[in-house]
Design a protein around this motif. Structure first.
Motif, PDB file in Angstrom:
ATOM      1  N   TYR A  21     -45.156   9.776  29.884  1.00 60.13           N
ATOM      2  CA  TYR A  21     -43.553  10.199  29.412  1.00 60.13           C
ATOM      3  C   TYR A  21     -43.078   9.215  28.431  1.00 60.13           C
ATOM      4  CZ  TYR A  21     -44.516  13.662  33.085  1.00 60.13           C
ATOM      5  OH  TYR A  21     -44.867  14.620  34.039  1.00 60.13           O
ATOM      6  N   LEU A  65     -40.904  18.050  33.034  1.00 58.63           N
ATOM      7  CA  LEU A  65     -42.032  17.126  33.487  1.00 58.63           C
ATOM      8  C   LEU A  65     -43.116  17.658  33.771  1.00 58.63           C
ATOM      9  CD1 LEU A  65     -39.799  14.783  35.653  1.00 58.63           C
ATOM     10  CD2 LEU A  65     -40.068  14.407  33.383  1.00 58.63           C
ATOM     11  N   PHE A 121     -40.177  10.792  26.145  1.00 61.27           N
ATOM     12  CA  PHE A 121     -39.101  11.206  26.927  1.00 61.27           C
ATOM     13  C   PHE A 121     -37.751  10.516  26.605  1.00 61.27           C
ATOM     14  CE2 PHE A 121     -41.987  14.331  28.094  1.00 61.27           C
ATOM     15  CZ  PHE A 121     -41.641  15.205  28.918  1.00 61.27           C
ATOM     16  N   VAL A 173     -36.075  10.292  31.904  1.00 64.22           N
ATOM     17  CA  VAL A 173     -37.293  10.858  32.779  1.00 64.22           C
ATOM     18  C   VAL A 173     -36.738  10.028  34.276  1.00 64.22           C
ATOM     19  CG1 VAL A 173     -38.968   9.027  32.231  1.00 64.22           C
ATOM     20  CG2 VAL A 173     -39.469  11.139  33.528  1.00 64.22           C
TER      21      VAL A 173
END
Length: 249
Positions: free
Chosen positions: A71, A126, A74, A77
């Protein structure tokens, strides 16, 4: 089963050999919440898990470092990661060489075994990235596992979770499965290997004439070569067979 589909490999500042040998990476001995700042121990409750799916994490998806790689892009998160103990299953080596050169983990039904796992509680955005990183539809099937006995840290239990099931099956080592030494289990009836030994055994089995380090670097650099080698491991792999499994895609 292998294909030439692309593999998501997030950036890493680790040397390929170090990254491969370190799998499944450092796993906290507690439930925790992961975010862009790192991770912190936490009691996972309904306020944290509302609107999220429970996804079984049995290998590197339990590790904050791996979640950080997956991730990395992102803006924000938050992932609750809840420790648990799953009965009648083990975490074993898959007949799979990852895009960064390690031998990955997979769940496998195992009568009499109780293995430590985690549940990652994922929202839809996600989930989409996790599908991408797990090779949904070509390396792994996304499935629902029902009829489970999965006790959660902090109390409570789950009898159903989502999971990624390796299409090519589990590594066959002389007719036996092999557990991950890095993953705690009770009642395991087969051997347990740490990741460096698993890579070394695959290197030997495939007849590679260079060093183990060369083998890892080649696999990480050349996906087609890696897939061809993986196909050799899958010729006699142990198939995943569980009546409570339903493939979603």
């Amino acid at each position: 089963m292998t294909t030439d589909a692309p593999m998501f490999v997030p950036p890493s500042d680790l040397d390929p050999v170090e990254r491969a040998m370190g799998y499944p990476y450092a796993i906290p001995a507690c439930s925790y919440v992961f975010d862009k700042a790192g991770w912190r121990p936490a009691e996972i409750d309904g306020a944290l898990t509302a609107g999220r799916r429970p996804v079984l994490a049995c290998g590197s998806n339990r590790a904050p470092d791996q979640l950080a790689r997956k991730y990395f892009d992102f803006d924000a998160v938050t992932i609750p990661v809840q420790r648990g103990w799953l009965r009648e299953f083990d975490v074993v080596y898959a007949a799979h060489i990852t895009g960064y050169g390690s031998v990955s983990a997979c769940p496998m039904p195992a009568p009499g075994v109780r293995v430590e796992v985690a549940v990652t509680w994922l929202s839809d955005d996600l989930m989409a990235r996790m599908h991408e990183t797990e090779g949904r539809g070509y390396s792994y099937d996304y499935a629902v596992l029902s009829g489970l006995d999965l006790a959660l840290e902090g109390g409570g239990a789950l009898n159903e979770v989502y999971a990624y099931i390796h299409r090519g099956g589990a590594l066959n080592a002389g007719g036996r499965l092999v557990g991950l030494a890095e993953i705690a289990a009770r009642g395991r009836p087969w051997p347990s290997w740490p990741q460096p030994r698993a890579i070394a055994e695959v290197h030997r089995r495939l007849g590679h004439t260079g060093t183990v380090e060369d083998f890892i670097r080649e696999n990480a650099a050349d996906r087609a070569l890696c897939l061809a080698r993986e196909a050799g491991l899958q010729q006699d792999a142990h198939a995943f067979a569980y009546d409570g499994s339903r493939v979603i895609g």
